[in-house]
Design an enzyme around this catalytic site. Structure first.
Site, PDB file in Angstrom:
ATOM      1  N   GLY A  13     -15.783 -50.764   1.688  1.00 48.15           N
ATOM      2  CA  GLY A  13     -14.605 -50.243   1.006  1.00 48.15           C
ATOM      3  C   GLY A  13     -14.475 -48.755   1.234  1.00 48.15           C
ATOM      4  O   GLY A  13     -13.948 -48.021   0.394  1.00 48.15           O
ATOM      5  N   ALA A  14     -14.945 -48.299   2.389  1.00 47.72           N
ATOM      6  CA  ALA A  14     -15.072 -46.871   2.660  1.00 47.72           C
ATOM      7  C   ALA A  14     -13.741 -46.143   2.767  1.00 47.72           C
ATOM      8  O   ALA A  14     -13.704 -44.912   2.637  1.00 47.72           O
ATOM      9  CB  ALA A  14     -15.871 -46.662   3.954  1.00 47.72           C
ATOM     10  N   GLY A  16     -11.159 -46.677   0.730  1.00 48.81           N
ATOM     11  CA  GLY A  16     -10.560 -46.536  -0.597  1.00 48.81           C
ATOM     12  C   GLY A  16     -10.951 -45.214  -1.239  1.00 48.81           C
ATOM     13  O   GLY A  16     -11.806 -44.481  -0.743  1.00 48.81           O
ATOM     14  N   GLY A  82     -19.938 -51.540  -7.568  1.00 44.61           N
ATOM     15  CA  GLY A  82     -19.167 -51.050  -8.698  1.00 44.61           C
ATOM     16  C   GLY A  82     -17.861 -51.784  -8.878  1.00 44.61           C
ATOM     17  O   GLY A  82     -17.036 -51.391  -9.697  1.00 44.61           O
ATOM     18  N   HIS A 132      -6.496 -46.923 -17.381  1.00 45.51           N
ATOM     19  CA  HIS A 132      -6.855 -46.755 -15.977  1.00 45.51           C
ATOM     20  C   HIS A 132      -5.594 -46.571 -15.144  1.00 45.51           C
ATOM     21  O   HIS A 132      -4.474 -46.773 -15.613  1.00 45.51           O
ATOM     22  CB  HIS A 132      -7.650 -47.964 -15.453  1.00 45.51           C
ATOM     23  CG  HIS A 132      -9.087 -47.949 -15.850  1.00 45.51           C
ATOM     24  ND1 HIS A 132      -9.525 -48.394 -17.082  1.00 45.51           N
ATOM     25  CD2 HIS A 132     -10.190 -47.520 -15.185  1.00 45.51           C
ATOM     26  CE1 HIS A 132     -10.841 -48.259 -17.145  1.00 45.51           C
ATOM     27  NE2 HIS A 132     -11.272 -47.733 -16.015  1.00 45.51           N
ATOM     28  N   LYS A 136      -5.756 -50.468 -10.652  1.00 47.51           N
ATOM     29  CA  LYS A 136      -6.909 -51.248 -11.139  1.00 47.51           C
ATOM     30  C   LYS A 136      -6.457 -52.662 -11.455  1.00 47.51           C
ATOM     31  O   LYS A 136      -5.526 -52.877 -12.235  1.00 47.51           O
ATOM     32  CB  LYS A 136      -7.521 -50.593 -12.379  1.00 47.51           C
ATOM     33  CG  LYS A 136      -8.792 -51.303 -12.838  1.00 47.51           C
ATOM     34  CD  LYS A 136      -9.570 -50.469 -13.824  1.00 47.51           C
ATOM     35  CE  LYS A 136     -10.859 -51.180 -14.248  1.00 47.51           C
ATOM     36  NZ  LYS A 136     -11.757 -51.433 -13.110  1.00 47.51           N
TER      37      LYS A 136
END
Length: 223
Positions: A13-14, A16, A82, A132, A136
């Protein structure tokens, strides 16, 4: 570890916002080496970065995170994850890698949960309000669900529903309001930047391989 004794870290997910923050934190850590960045937007799959990594950090989506975690630990690589809205308990025994999951990596959020548990036996009636950013996907948030579980285990009564707000301009916020005859007590945590999560992420990267259980939940378990 690589020849310099550094922990080899890949990020899933680099591309994001959280993934980019993790990449920057790993690059800045003296005891870590960034070995791969997986993301559909980068044209790199998770499988392509596994071989060179000791630990993969995953901040992706609820609909892909469980399969990602299964792939990571099945390869014998450790996983720090996470991505909320997923139950990772079913991965017990799915491989030799260890998995650490935290619904929130901010130290202040963990302190909020700790304080809320201390209050609950004395002021059990309470409500949770979480805010949030609009992107999300899960509601209530993983932080709110974890907070509810901890409060209820301590003897509190969390009123339903948990109030979930999704608005532009917000990163993450949570408040627990306790009510008793003639008084209220509020505990609130605000996140103003994603950098607030990075000390917790780096701590998890350093500790995941030495944890006694294959699956560990909650940043407080690392203190």
């Amino acid at each position: 570890m690589n020849a310099d004794g550094k922990i080899r870290v890949a990020v899933s997910g680099a591309a994001g916002k959280m993934g980019q923050a993790v990449v920057g934190a790993v690059l800045a850590a003296d005891d870590m080496a960034l070995t791969g960045k997986a993301d559909p937007a980068l044209g790199t799959s998770l499988e392509e970065v596994l071989e060179d990594a000791d630990v993969v950090v995953d901040f992706t989506r609820p609909d892909t995170a469980l399969a990602n975690a299964r792939t990571i630990i099945a390869s014998g690589t450790h996983c720090v994850i996470g991505t909320t809205g997923v139950d990772y308990a079913e991965l017990e025994g799915a491989g030799s890698g260890k998995l650490f999951f935290a619904p929130n990596f901010a130290i202040g959020a963990v302190m909020l949960m700790d304080v809320a548990q201390r209050i609950a036996p004395f002021m059990p009636e309470c409500e949770i309000i979480e805010l949030h950013h609009p992107a999300k996907l899960d509601a209530p948030s993983g932080t709110a669900r974890r907070t509810r579980a901890l409060i209820e285990a301590a003897g509190g009564n969390v009123h339903e529903p948990i109030h979930s707000v999704r608005l532009p301009g917000v990163i993450a916020s949570q408040e627990v309001v306790f009510g008793e005859l003639g008084q209220t007590l509020s505990v609130r945590h605000e996140t103003y930047s994603r950098e607030s999560f990075m000390p917790g992420v780096l701590l998890a990267i350093r500790r995941v391989g030495e944890l006694p259980d294959q699956i560990t939940v909650g940043l407080e378990k690392l203190f």
